[in-house]
Design a protein around this motif. Structure first.
Motif, PDB file in Angstrom:
ATOM      1  N   LYS A   1       4.028  11.258  -0.510  1.00  0.00           N
ATOM      2  CA  LYS A   1       3.536   9.902  -0.737  1.00  0.00           C
ATOM      3  C   LYS A   1       4.587   8.901  -0.284  1.00  0.00           C
ATOM      4  CE  LYS A   1       1.758   6.879  -4.398  1.00  0.00           C
ATOM      5  NZ  LYS A   1       1.449   6.792  -5.837  1.00  0.00           N
ATOM      6  N   ILE A   2       4.138   7.973   0.598  1.00  0.00           N
ATOM      7  CA  ILE A   2       5.022   6.947   1.148  1.00  0.00           C
ATOM      8  C   ILE A   2       4.430   5.573   0.808  1.00  0.00           C
ATOM      9  CG2 ILE A   2       6.130   6.032   3.203  1.00  0.00           C
ATOM     10  CD1 ILE A   2       7.020   8.838   2.391  1.00  0.00           C
ATOM     11  N   SER A   3       5.278   4.666   0.315  1.00  0.00           N
ATOM     12  CA  SER A   3       4.824   3.316  -0.095  1.00  0.00           C
ATOM     13  C   SER A   3       5.520   2.241   0.726  1.00  0.00           C
ATOM     14  CB  SER A   3       5.117   3.085  -1.582  1.00  0.00           C
ATOM     15  OG  SER A   3       4.430   4.034  -2.389  1.00  0.00           O
TER      16      SER A   3
ATOM     17  N   PHE B   1       0.844  -1.212   0.000  1.00  0.00           N
ATOM     18  CA  PHE B   1       0.000   0.000   0.000  1.00  0.00           C
ATOM     19  C   PHE B   1       0.879   1.262   0.000  1.00  0.00           C
ATOM     20  CE2 PHE B   1       0.908  -0.903   4.383  1.00  0.00           C
ATOM     21  CZ  PHE B   1       1.115   0.333   4.971  1.00  0.00           C
ATOM     22  N   SER B   2       0.203   2.374  -0.327  1.00  0.00           N
ATOM     23  CA  SER B   2       0.864   3.707  -0.326  1.00  0.00           C
ATOM     24  C   SER B   2      -0.069   4.716   0.324  1.00  0.00           C
ATOM     25  CB  SER B   2       1.185   4.163  -1.751  1.00  0.00           C
ATOM     26  OG  SER B   2       2.048   3.239  -2.404  1.00  0.00           O
ATOM     27  N   LEU B   3       0.526   5.676   1.077  1.00  0.00           N
ATOM     28  CA  LEU B   3      -0.241   6.741   1.743  1.00  0.00           C
ATOM     29  C   LEU B   3       0.212   8.104   1.212  1.00  0.00           C
ATOM     30  CD1 LEU B   3      -0.380   5.557   5.472  1.00  0.00           C
ATOM     31  CD2 LEU B   3      -2.323   5.843   3.914  1.00  0.00           C
ATOM     32  N   SER B   4      -0.785   8.895   0.843  1.00  0.00           N
ATOM     33  CA  SER B   4      -0.506  10.286   0.422  1.00  0.00           C
ATOM     34  C   SER B   4      -1.014  11.242   1.511  1.00  0.00           C
ATOM     35  CB  SER B   4      -1.220  10.599  -0.904  1.00  0.00           C
ATOM     36  OG  SER B   4      -0.737   9.759  -1.947  1.00  0.00           O
ATOM     37  N   PHE B   5      -0.256  12.295   1.753  1.00  0.00           N
ATOM     38  CA  PHE B   5      -0.623  13.234   2.828  1.00  0.00           C
ATOM     39  C   PHE B   5      -0.198  14.662   2.436  1.00  0.00           C
ATOM     40  CE2 PHE B   5       3.271  10.918   3.700  1.00  0.00           C
ATOM     41  CZ  PHE B   5       4.212  11.919   3.777  1.00  0.00           C
ATOM     42  N   SER B   6      -0.732  15.662   3.211  1.00  0.00           N
ATOM     43  CA  SER B   6      -0.409  17.083   2.948  1.00  0.00           C
ATOM     44  C   SER B   6      -0.762  17.892   4.195  1.00  0.00           C
ATOM     45  CB  SER B   6      -1.211  17.584   1.744  1.00  0.00           C
ATOM     46  OG  SER B   6      -0.989  18.981   1.572  1.00  0.00           O
ATOM     47  N   ASN B   7      -0.008  19.065   4.358  1.00  0.00           N
ATOM     48  CA  ASN B   7      -0.315  19.958   5.484  1.00  0.00           C
ATOM     49  C   ASN B   7      -1.162  21.144   5.053  1.00  0.00           C
ATOM     50  OD1 ASN B   7       1.490  21.465   4.035  1.00  0.00           O
ATOM     51  ND2 ASN B   7       3.055  21.526   5.632  1.00  0.00           N
ATOM     52  N   LEU B   8      -1.570  21.156   3.816  1.00  0.00           N
ATOM     53  CA  LEU B   8      -2.498  22.126   3.266  1.00  0.00           C
ATOM     54  C   LEU B   8      -1.950  23.568   3.338  1.00  0.00           C
ATOM     55  CD1 LEU B   8      -5.843  20.730   4.737  1.00  0.00           C
ATOM     56  CD2 LEU B   8      -4.775  20.245   2.532  1.00  0.00           C
ATOM     57  N   LEU B   9      -0.621  23.763   3.294  1.00  0.00           N
ATOM     58  CA  LEU B   9      -0.001  25.100   3.294  1.00  0.00           C
ATOM     59  C   LEU B   9       0.397  25.474   1.868  1.00  0.00           C
ATOM     60  CD1 LEU B   9       2.237  24.934   6.483  1.00  0.00           C
ATOM     61  CD2 LEU B   9      -0.013  25.995   6.228  1.00  0.00           C
ATOM     62  N   TYR B  10       0.478  26.837   1.616  1.00  0.00           N
ATOM     63  CA  TYR B  10       0.855  27.275   0.286  1.00  0.00           C
ATOM     64  C   TYR B  10       2.354  27.184   0.067  1.00  0.00           C
ATOM     65  CZ  TYR B  10      -3.893  28.992  -0.090  1.00  0.00           C
ATOM     66  OH  TYR B  10      -5.241  29.068  -0.142  1.00  0.00           O
ATOM     67  N   LEU B  11       3.057  27.107   1.161  1.00  0.00           N
ATOM     68  CA  LEU B  11       4.513  26.997   1.023  1.00  0.00           C
ATOM     69  C   LEU B  11       4.886  25.537   0.822  1.00  0.00           C
ATOM     70  CD1 LEU B  11       5.554  29.461   3.901  1.00  0.00           C
ATOM     71  CD2 LEU B  11       5.450  29.911   1.443  1.00  0.00           C
ATOM     72  N   HIS B  12       4.326  25.057  -0.166  1.00  0.00           N
ATOM     73  CA  HIS B  12       4.487  23.621  -0.343  1.00  0.00           C
ATOM     74  C   HIS B  12       5.923  23.251  -0.687  1.00  0.00           C
ATOM     75  CE1 HIS B  12       3.599  19.535  -1.473  1.00  0.00           C
ATOM     76  NE2 HIS B  12       4.141  19.769  -2.688  1.00  0.00           N
ATOM     77  N   LYS B  13       6.526  24.091  -1.526  1.00  0.00           N
ATOM     78  CA  LYS B  13       7.858  23.742  -1.980  1.00  0.00           C
ATOM     79  C   LYS B  13       8.923  23.958  -0.919  1.00  0.00           C
ATOM     80  CE  LYS B  13       6.919  24.657  -6.838  1.00  0.00           C
ATOM     81  NZ  LYS B  13       7.328  25.393  -8.042  1.00  0.00           N
ATOM     82  N   LEU B  14       8.604  24.684   0.137  1.00  0.00           N
ATOM     83  CA  LEU B  14       9.592  24.952   1.178  1.00  0.00           C
ATOM     84  C   LEU B  14       9.318  24.145   2.437  1.00  0.00           C
ATOM     85  CD1 LEU B  14       9.868  28.848   0.837  1.00  0.00           C
ATOM     86  CD2 LEU B  14      11.372  27.084  -0.134  1.00  0.00           C
TER      87      LEU B  14
END
Length: 783
Positions: free
Chosen positions: A141-143, A106-119
């Motif tokens: 994404k972690i698998s 399996f793989s899990l995708s996640f995010s902190n929902l911030l605009y500074l995504h690249k930093l």
């Protein structure tokens, strides 16, 4: 640090770079007065690092799980994946995921929902599978592949540029093991292995026990075989003892019964000693009967008893046997009667043995029925299970049989407590009855009540198909009356001869005045008795054994040889065979006299060439009659063949009287040679020419001068003529006559006999053609 893409800042704490893509081709840098200057071919970028600030939301960038992939495929809510629903609701509202073994990738995708995504940077781990935090550079994404079964917690958090960390987000993950890794499977496997181990141990122990049991069984079997062999030897010795004892009893019984018969024959009934002589004869005959029964049981156990089957009228047989007990019933005042069925049909049975069954049952009824009682005999036809039987019943009002004894009543030597009124109770009669009935594929039943009497029923099946697989002899004559093998205890009394018998005896005596009889017997008393018995009518010669008898026969050439079988030096069978081998004695009739009562001995005597066979104890009148019959038959045969051959010679010869005399001498030699070998089935023309010491061509030529018959036809005519005389003057069966004249094949004998006389042998004997047409054999052999 400048690069072609922009400016990067190194975080010593995280050991990671933060990239700022504000200018490119930053190939030069200068730091002065708290400013950093970055220059390229077209622009100059500068700022104060000490005044650089980052503004983040209050939530500090909390991480949420946005997607779940199983086996590299995104999973939708409520979707079935490999037999299970992975996400029953949205992943945002799910605290844990349960995966089976097939969904462990399996793989899990996640995010902190911030605009500074690249930093942004993320730290994650799958605890306890991963105990240390792992940096995810700008990854979301972690698998995990082939994750071992177990319970895990996936944790992830955000790491900001100011080295601060966000709140940890976690998701519980449970991975089911493969069915082969479950506890219940391991338990079953353990139990199975333990079971296999226990079974193996059990089988090893069983094998050890089996080996021990086989060794013990082998030892026991060896012991049992030894005991059985000893028992067989003892039984054989016991049987031989009883047989030899019974055989030895026959000679003294002969010396008792034969003189008693003579005394009874000569003593008038009014004489005071006649009653005592009758009693002596009665009990001596009873002893003879008991001896025969003991011998019969031995033969039955050895499987030597065979049936001689013919159609028997059971009603006539019952009346014939029952009439012999009328005097005893009148003497003891017993109500004795029989009832016959009108629809009873003849059955195929051995008349001799069936008579023995009836005699035994009636005799037992008289034994245990008191004076004034009742005895009833009955013959009727019954149907049992669709099969028809002839039922022969004997009932009495005697003492009856106890219930505990009833089931063993047919065992040998089993007797009741009650003593019989007449005779003795040895316990072999019913054993013989059961054996004979079972040989006929029937059955015998008994119904008895103490104090009221007994009922014995014998069931004989109708027809003859049930004998198809039995080794038995089939008789043509349906009512040939022969002396029973196991006779009744009631003796047949001999009455004084009438004047006609005396006249016939005198006639026979005159005709046999010059005839010689050779007596071969090892028992001195028996030999003296036989000589004394025969000396009144014949010239008698004596011999103690077969060797001496053979020598006397060769020297004296008697007209008849009367020989015992069991003798020292040379037995009677060997002596008879030697007599048949010698040319000078081959024509002498031989009468075997022995205590051996088995059928095989009678067959052996016939094979050795004996003309007749008489068992001890014998009736003197029967012995004298057989001797007279053999001598008279030989005399008649000589007359018949002399007339036949002389007639053929006179019809075919035209020579002188001297030549006729010479030719008659030749034909007499031919006749004597054929007569001496008439009972030899292997005798043929080649043997005849050898006996006459001439070639076959010479024999045929000389026979052609005397008769129109060929050598084969002459031999056949002589055999058929003797067969006709035997059928006319003796009570021999067709099979026995065929054996006496050298025919082993009964159909061939019937064909030749019918061709010569125009009727079958059985019809010839029944119609009395031999007595009414005495010239017929002569005419049949004429040319």
């Amino acid at each position: 640090m400048g690069s072609n893409s922009g400016i990067s800042r190194l975080s010593r704490h995280l050991q990671s770079f933060y990239n700022f893509y504000i200018s490119g081709s930053n190939r030069s840098v200068f730091f002065g007065k708290d400013f950093l200057f970055w220059g390229n071919h077209s622009t100059l970028t500068y700022f104060r690092p000490s005044r650089l600030r980052f503004h983040y939301p209050i939530e500090k960038g909390r991480v949420v799980f946005t997607d779940l992939e199983v086996n590299h495929t995104s999973v939708q809510i409520g979707e079935h994946v490999n037999g299970q629903v992975v996400l029953p609701r949205s992943l945002l509202y799910t605290k844990g995921v349960h995966l089976n073994h097939a969904n462990r990738n399996f793989s899990l995708s996640f995010s902190n929902l911030l605009y500074l995504h690249k930093l942004q940077k993320y730290l994650y781990r799958l605890y306890p599978y991963q105990e240390e935090w792992i940096m995810a550079d700008e990854g979301d994404k972690i698998s995990y592949d082939r994750l071992p079964a177990g319970k895990y917690t996936f944790q992830v958090k955000t790491v900001f540029q100011d080295q601060s960390e966000g709140e940890v987000s976690s998701l519980d993950i449970v991975v089911d093991p493969h069915w082969s890794e479950t506890w219940w499977f391991r338990l079953l496997a353990t139990l199975g292995l333990m079971g296999i181990l226990l079974v193996y141990i059990h089988r090893v122990r069983l094998k050890e026990k089996r080996v021990q049991y086989e060794l013990r069984l082998e030892h026991e079997l060896f012991t049992v075989n030894m005991e059985r062999n000893k028992e067989i030897e003892l039984r054989k010795e016991r049987e031989d003892f009883f047989t030899m004892a019974a055989h030895e009893l026959r000679t003294p019984l002969t010396l008792i019964l034969a003189p008693l018969r003579e005394l009874l024959h000569k003593t008038p009934t009014s004489h005071p000693f006649y009653a005592k002589l009758s009693m002596m004869f009665k009990y001596a005959e009873g002893l003879h009967t008991l001896t025969d029964r003991l011998l019969y049981i031995q033969k039955a156990e050895a499987g030597m008893v065979k049936l001689r089957l013919s159609q028997v009228d059971v009603e006539a047989l019952l009346v014939d046997v029952a009439q012999g007990f009328q005097s005893l019933a009148a003497e003891r005042k017993i109500d004795y009667a029989w009832k016959l069925a009108p629809d009873c049909v003849p059955v195929w049975a051995d008349r001799e043995k069936l008579s023995s069954v009836v005699q035994n049952l009636i005799s037992n009824a008289f034994k245990y029925t008191p004076e004034g009682g009742k005895i009833r005999l009955k013959v009727e036809r019954k149907e049992i299970d669709g099969k028809h039987f002839c039922c022969l019943s004997v009932s009495d009002t005697g003492k009856g049989i106890d219930a505990n004894l009833l089931q063993h009543i047919f065992d040998p030597f089993v007797t009741g407590k009650e003593a019989p009124a007449v005779s003795t109770h040895v316990g072999v009669g019913l054993k013989i009855v059961k054996h004979i009935v079972e040989m006929h594929h029937g059955r015998v039943t008994v119904d008895s009540e103490p104090g009221k009497g007994s009922l014995f029923c014998v069931y004989l099946p109708e027809g003859k198909s049930h004998f198809s697989e039995d080794d038995c002899t089939w008789e043509e004559s349906s009512e040939a009356v022969v002396a029973p093998e196991v006779s009744s205890v009631v003796p047949e009394m001999i009455f004084p001869a009438t004047s006609e018998h005396v006249a016939e005896a005198k006639e026979e005596k005159l005709s046999a005045a010059r005839q010689t009889v050779l007596v071969i017997e090892d028992n001195t008393d028996m030999r003296h008795y036989l000589c004394e018995l025969l000396r009144k009518q014949y010239r008698v010669l004596e011999a103690e054994n077969g060797e001496e008898g053979l020598k006397t026969a060769v020297e004296q050439v008697p007209d008849l040889v009367l020989s015992d079988v069991m003798m020292p030096v040379m037995d009677g069978f060997t002596c008879c065979a030697e007599l048949r081998k010698r040319k000078e004695t081959a024509h002498i009739p031989v009468l075997m006299l022995t205590a051996k009562a088995e059928d095989r001995d009678s067959v052996e005597a016939s094979r050795r060439g004996a003309d007749d066979y008489l068992r001890k104890p014998f009736n003197p009148e029967v012995l004298l009659a057989k001797i007279a019959c053999l001598l008279d038959m030989r005399r008649r045969l000589k007359q018949i063949y002399t007339r036949t051959l002389l007639h053929a010679s006179s019809a075919a010869s035209a020579s002188t009287e001297k030549a006729e005399s010479t030719e008659s001498e030749f034909m007499q030699k031919v006749w004597a040679c054929i007569e001496a070998n008439v009972s030899n089935p292997d005798f043929n023309v080649k043997v005849l020419s050898g006996e006459l010491h001439m070639s076959l061509a010479t024999l045929y030529r000389k026979l052609k001068q005397h008769t129109d018959l060929s050598a084969v036809e002459l031999i056949r005519h002589i055999r058929m003529t003797k067969a006709a005389l035997l059928l006319m003057e003796t009570s021999l069966s067709v099979t026995e006559v065929a054996e006496r004249v050298g025919f082993n094949d009964l159909p061939t004998f019937r064909k030749h006999f019918t061709d010569m006389f125009g009727v079958s042998p059985s019809k010839y004997a029944e119609s009395g053609q031999g007595g009414n047409n005495k010239s017929q054999p002569e005419a049949g052999t004429g040319v």
